[in-house]
Design a protein around this motif. Structure first.
Motif, PDB file in Angstrom:
ATOM      1  N   ARG A 190     -10.072   2.207  -0.129  1.00 37.78           N
ATOM      2  CA  ARG A 190      -9.063   1.144  -0.072  1.00 37.78           C
ATOM      3  C   ARG A 190      -7.657   1.694  -0.178  1.00 37.78           C
ATOM      4  O   ARG A 190      -6.695   1.054   0.200  1.00 37.78           O
ATOM      5  CB  ARG A 190      -9.294   0.172  -1.235  1.00 37.78           C
ATOM      6  CG  ARG A 190      -9.670  -1.206  -0.762  1.00 37.78           C
ATOM      7  CD  ARG A 190      -9.826  -2.163  -1.901  1.00 37.78           C
ATOM      8  NE  ARG A 190      -8.528  -2.667  -2.331  1.00 37.78           N
ATOM      9  CZ  ARG A 190      -8.267  -3.157  -3.509  1.00 37.78           C
ATOM     10  NH1 ARG A 190      -9.189  -3.213  -4.424  1.00 37.78           N
ATOM     11  NH2 ARG A 190      -7.079  -3.604  -3.807  1.00 37.78           N
ATOM     12  N   ILE A 224      -2.763   0.718  -4.059  1.00 36.33           N
ATOM     13  CA  ILE A 224      -2.051  -0.544  -3.889  1.00 36.33           C
ATOM     14  C   ILE A 224      -1.216  -0.811  -5.139  1.00 36.33           C
ATOM     15  O   ILE A 224      -1.714  -0.697  -6.268  1.00 36.33           O
ATOM     16  CB  ILE A 224      -3.028  -1.710  -3.650  1.00 36.33           C
ATOM     17  CG1 ILE A 224      -3.835  -1.435  -2.378  1.00 36.33           C
ATOM     18  CG2 ILE A 224      -2.288  -3.034  -3.554  1.00 36.33           C
ATOM     19  CD1 ILE A 224      -4.963  -2.403  -2.137  1.00 36.33           C
ATOM     20  N   ARG A 242       0.850  -1.197   0.000  1.00 38.50           N
ATOM     21  CA  ARG A 242       0.000   0.000   0.000  1.00 38.50           C
ATOM     22  C   ARG A 242       0.881   1.241   0.000  1.00 38.50           C
ATOM     23  O   ARG A 242       1.873   1.294   0.715  1.00 38.50           O
ATOM     24  CB  ARG A 242      -0.877   0.047   1.243  1.00 38.50           C
ATOM     25  CG  ARG A 242      -2.024  -0.904   1.222  1.00 38.50           C
ATOM     26  CD  ARG A 242      -2.943  -0.640   2.428  1.00 38.50           C
ATOM     27  NE  ARG A 242      -4.012  -1.601   2.458  1.00 38.50           N
ATOM     28  CZ  ARG A 242      -5.131  -1.487   1.747  1.00 38.50           C
ATOM     29  NH1 ARG A 242      -5.318  -0.453   0.982  1.00 38.50           N
ATOM     30  NH2 ARG A 242      -6.062  -2.410   1.819  1.00 38.50           N
TER      31      ARG A 242
END
Length: 118
Positions: A72, A75, A35
């Protein structure tokens, strides 16, 4: 911190953000599945606008290096080889522009090199 920028540089800050991530991926400091720091955190630490960081992240997404989803985060999805090649291509484009080469001339040179092999 993984991402650094030079506010005195002629290179746009968003591009510097993207280049820093590309470099980290190419050097193996980042791997697929890692990440990236939250854009808000990067903006705060670098004292730049969050939208600048997001533009850099969006550029990486368009290049296929990261997956960027609301909630989220960012990534890494690309392999280091892809990042190294992208960085080399960016350097080639910069050198070609500085030398006054047209896009078609650079593409022609690349085709010739591809045909000739290593």
């Amino acid at each position: 911190m993984l991402i650094r920028v030079d506010t005195g540089s002629a290179v746009p800050l968003a591009e510097q953000v993207a280049a820093a991530v590309r470099r980290a991926l190419a050097e193996g400091a980042l791997c697929p599945g890692d990440r990236l720091p939250a854009a808000r955190e990067v903006a705060k630490l670098l004292e730049i606008n969050i939208h600048t960081v997001l533009r850099g992240y969006q550029q990486l997404r368009e290049e296929g290096l990261i997956d960027l989803r609301r909630g989220r985060g960012a990534i890494v999805v690309a392999a280091p080889a892809q990042a190294r090649l992208r960085e080399a291509a960016a350097q080639l484009v910069a050198a070609a522009r500085e030398a006054g080469f047209s896009q078609s001339r650079v593409v022609s040179l690349l085709r010739d090199c591809w045909k000739e092999g290593p």
